[in-house]
Design a protein around this motif. Structure first.
Motif, PDB file in Angstrom:
ATOM      1  N   TYR A 100      21.986 -32.366   2.458  1.00  0.00           N
ATOM      2  CA  TYR A 100      20.547 -32.077   3.448  1.00  0.00           C
ATOM      3  C   TYR A 100      21.015 -31.230   4.596  1.00  0.00           C
ATOM      4  CZ  TYR A 100      17.153 -33.645   7.050  1.00  0.00           C
ATOM      5  OH  TYR A 100      16.180 -33.723   8.043  1.00  0.00           O
ATOM      6  N   THR A 134      20.246 -31.051  -3.735  1.00  0.00           N
ATOM      7  CA  THR A 134      20.763 -32.018  -2.779  1.00  0.00           C
ATOM      8  C   THR A 134      21.075 -33.509  -3.152  1.00  0.00           C
ATOM      9  OG1 THR A 134      20.095 -31.010  -0.625  1.00  0.00           O
ATOM     10  CG2 THR A 134      20.285 -33.199  -0.593  1.00  0.00           C
ATOM     11  N   TRP A 171      17.898 -38.143  -0.595  1.00  0.00           N
ATOM     12  CA  TRP A 171      18.133 -37.071   0.218  1.00  0.00           C
ATOM     13  C   TRP A 171      17.517 -35.890  -0.349  1.00  0.00           C
ATOM     14  CZ3 TRP A 171      19.136 -37.444   4.892  1.00  0.00           C
ATOM     15  CH2 TRP A 171      19.815 -38.641   5.461  1.00  0.00           C
ATOM     16  N   ALA A 217      15.093 -33.749   1.949  1.00  0.00           N
ATOM     17  CA  ALA A 217      15.459 -32.370   2.085  1.00  0.00           C
ATOM     18  C   ALA A 217      14.355 -31.433   1.815  1.00  0.00           C
ATOM     19  CB  ALA A 217      16.529 -31.688   1.361  1.00  0.00           C
ATOM     20  N   ALA A 266      17.979 -27.359  -1.265  1.00  0.00           N
ATOM     21  CA  ALA A 266      17.499 -28.889  -1.262  1.00  0.00           C
ATOM     22  C   ALA A 266      17.017 -29.373  -2.478  1.00  0.00           C
ATOM     23  CB  ALA A 266      16.153 -28.671  -0.419  1.00  0.00           C
ATOM     24  N   ALA A 321      21.078 -27.552   3.603  1.00  0.00           N
ATOM     25  CA  ALA A 321      19.835 -27.084   3.531  1.00  0.00           C
ATOM     26  C   ALA A 321      19.479 -26.489   4.718  1.00  0.00           C
ATOM     27  CB  ALA A 321      18.975 -27.980   2.610  1.00  0.00           C
TER      28      ALA A 321
END
Length: 490
Positions: free
Chosen positions: A74, A68, A20, A24, A65, A77
């Protein structure tokens, strides 16, 4: 053996969770690039701060991000990116979490509704901790207003717009079984008699009929697209959508025919009620067509030309935008708007020529009818017209009100609307990962009379908990009796 082992490894890989953080970062950077390449704000003299605003949204989003670790990160963000733009037409938003199993809808024995500046108990079941009409002061020790702000972000909430509170208020008291980690556990109420009491919330499965009550809490009762006479001399026009499907388009064709057939009666009616509840936008053409049939094409076109006399529309000339706008031409033509489809084709041609010449935008001057700008052209419709507004009215719904309010016999009744910026026409697409959606406006209205972020306040605020059509008609009857016959429109 080796083949079976490889197949097992491949199956495990396909079931592996996405990285992720990498997703992101890639989607946020892609979103920034796509906005920079296609958004009209990058070359808008009326909004010189947009490039800096976009950069700040990108930086805020990228900061989240980089930290993350899961889908929630995500989601946050992308919401940070959207928050930085604060525009219902310009956003990035995460799709549902892959593999997420949602619990069953639950309610705490009551539904809530925003009215005026507060949240109230809208409907109460047997296990409700407070009766209908109680004001909800706080939950879990946090004031309601702060809870709504903290639990709604990104595309779903723009707190500066009054109508957004009507839209999002009811969702505060929606839950699930099993409960989400942050599901509310207790609330404090001011009862109708003035006493204040606190109570624990008992979450239980939500009956199907109650889910419809949540919809009624923020927008009331939906009037289907069409024309009816619910009371003698009071005509009701349902305009619940400006994004009609085939069935809805057929309903509009019938509505147009019904208005034309009954117009003599509408001219002598006690009132005409235009119901915009549940209308959140779409194509401005649907509202414009109705207005031309009610007040007369010449009266509407001339007034709108006068209203927009200084307006210019700048279409951002980019290959992506040309492709997206070209794809809309067939849909516009299929909706019965051949003339407007030809006009869009002219815009596409202008964008292509601008792009070939190295220009950033193609400039369009909007014009209605023969283009004359007389602002007070006559109309024979002097019947009082009441337009029911709700908190979710935005985009083309606001365009319709722009048109209706050019006439002196129009009053707005209901709730404050949402607002929009001057950036419009925003088709949606997928982010590179496929886990999110992006929408980028194609054009900006320069010198638009209704400013960016400006919505409408009702002439007759309607803060009753009962938002049924009957309740609105009763209030309209009272207003008709109070003001007497309306003066003739010019």
């Amino acid at each position: 053996m080796i083949s079976a082992f490889m197949m097992a490894m491949a199956a495990q890989a396909s079931e592996a969770k996405p990285d992720w953080r990498a997703v992101a970062i890639a989607d946020v950077n892609a979103a920034y690039r796509l906005f920079a390449e296609n958004h009209p704000g990058m070359a808008n003299p009326e909004d010189p701060a947009f490039p800096a605003r976009l950069a700040a949204a990108h930086n805020a989003s990228l900061k989240i991000a980089f930290e993350t670790r899961d889908w929630d990160g995500y989601d946050r963000a992308l919401d940070a990116f959207t928050d930085g733009l604060s525009d219902g037409h310009a956003f990035v938003v995460a799709s549902d979490e892959p593999g997420k199993v949602w619990g069953k809808r639950a309610w705490p024995g009551f539904t809530a509704a925003w009215r005026g500046h507060s949240l109230y108990v809208h409907r109460a079941g047997p296990n409700s901790p407070a009766p209908v009409g109680s004001r909800i002061l706080s939950c879990g020790g946090t004031e309601v207003e702060q809870l709504i702000r903290s639990r709604n972000r990104g595309l779903w909430f723009r707190p500066a717009e009054a109508g957004q509170w009507w839209n999002m208020g009811p969702s505060l008291l929606m839950g699930s079984i099993p409960p989400e980690p942050d599901q509310l556990k207790s609330c404090s109420f001011q009862l109708p008699d003035g006493r204040v009491q606190s109570a624990s919330l008992r979450w239980e499965r939500m009956p199907a009929v109650i889910f419809d009550t949540y919809r009624r809490a923020f927008a009331g009762e939906e009037t289907p697209i069409g024309l009816s006479e619910p009371r003698t001399g009071v005509w009701l026009l349902g305009l619940s959508s400006f994004s009609p499907d085939e069935k809805g388009q057929a309903a509009y064709r019938k509505l147009h025919a019904d208005i034309d057939r009954e117009r003599a009666k509408l001219l002598k009616a006690r009132a005409i009620v235009i119901d915009l509840r549940f209308n959140s936008g779409g194509s401005w053409l649907w509202g414009h067509d109705v207005a031309r049939r009610l007040w007369g094409a010449k009266a509407v076109d001339e007034r709108m030309n006068h209203f927009f006399r200084d307006v210019r529309i700048a279409w951002r000339a980019s290959r992506d935008n040309i492709t997206k706008l070209s794809a809309a031409i067939g849909k516009i033509r299929a909706g019965g708007h051949a003339k407007e489809a030809d006009e869009v084709q002219t815009i596409v041609t202008g964008m292509e020529e601008a792009l070939a010449a190295g220009q950033v935008s193609f400039i369009e001057r909007p014009s209605f009818g023969d283009g004359r700008q007389q602002g007070d052209s006559p109309t024979d419709l002097d019947t009082p017209v009441y337009v029911i507004t709700h908190g979710g009215c935005s985009s083309a719904c606001l365009d319709a009100i722009d048109t209706f309010k050019r006439f002196e016999n129009v009053k707005l009744i209901g709730a404050p609307t949402s607002a929009d910026t001057t950036y419009m026409e925003a088709p949606r697409g997928a982010l590179p990962s496929g886990f999110g959606v992006i929408a980028i406006p194609l054009k900006t209205w320069m010198h638009r009379p209704r400013k960016s972020g400006e919505g409408y306040q009702p002439d007759i605020p309607f803060n009753d908990l009962d938002w049924s059509t009957t309740a609105f008609l009763e209030r309209i009857e009272s207003d008709l009796q109070a003001v007497g016959p309306a003066p003739a429109s010019r």
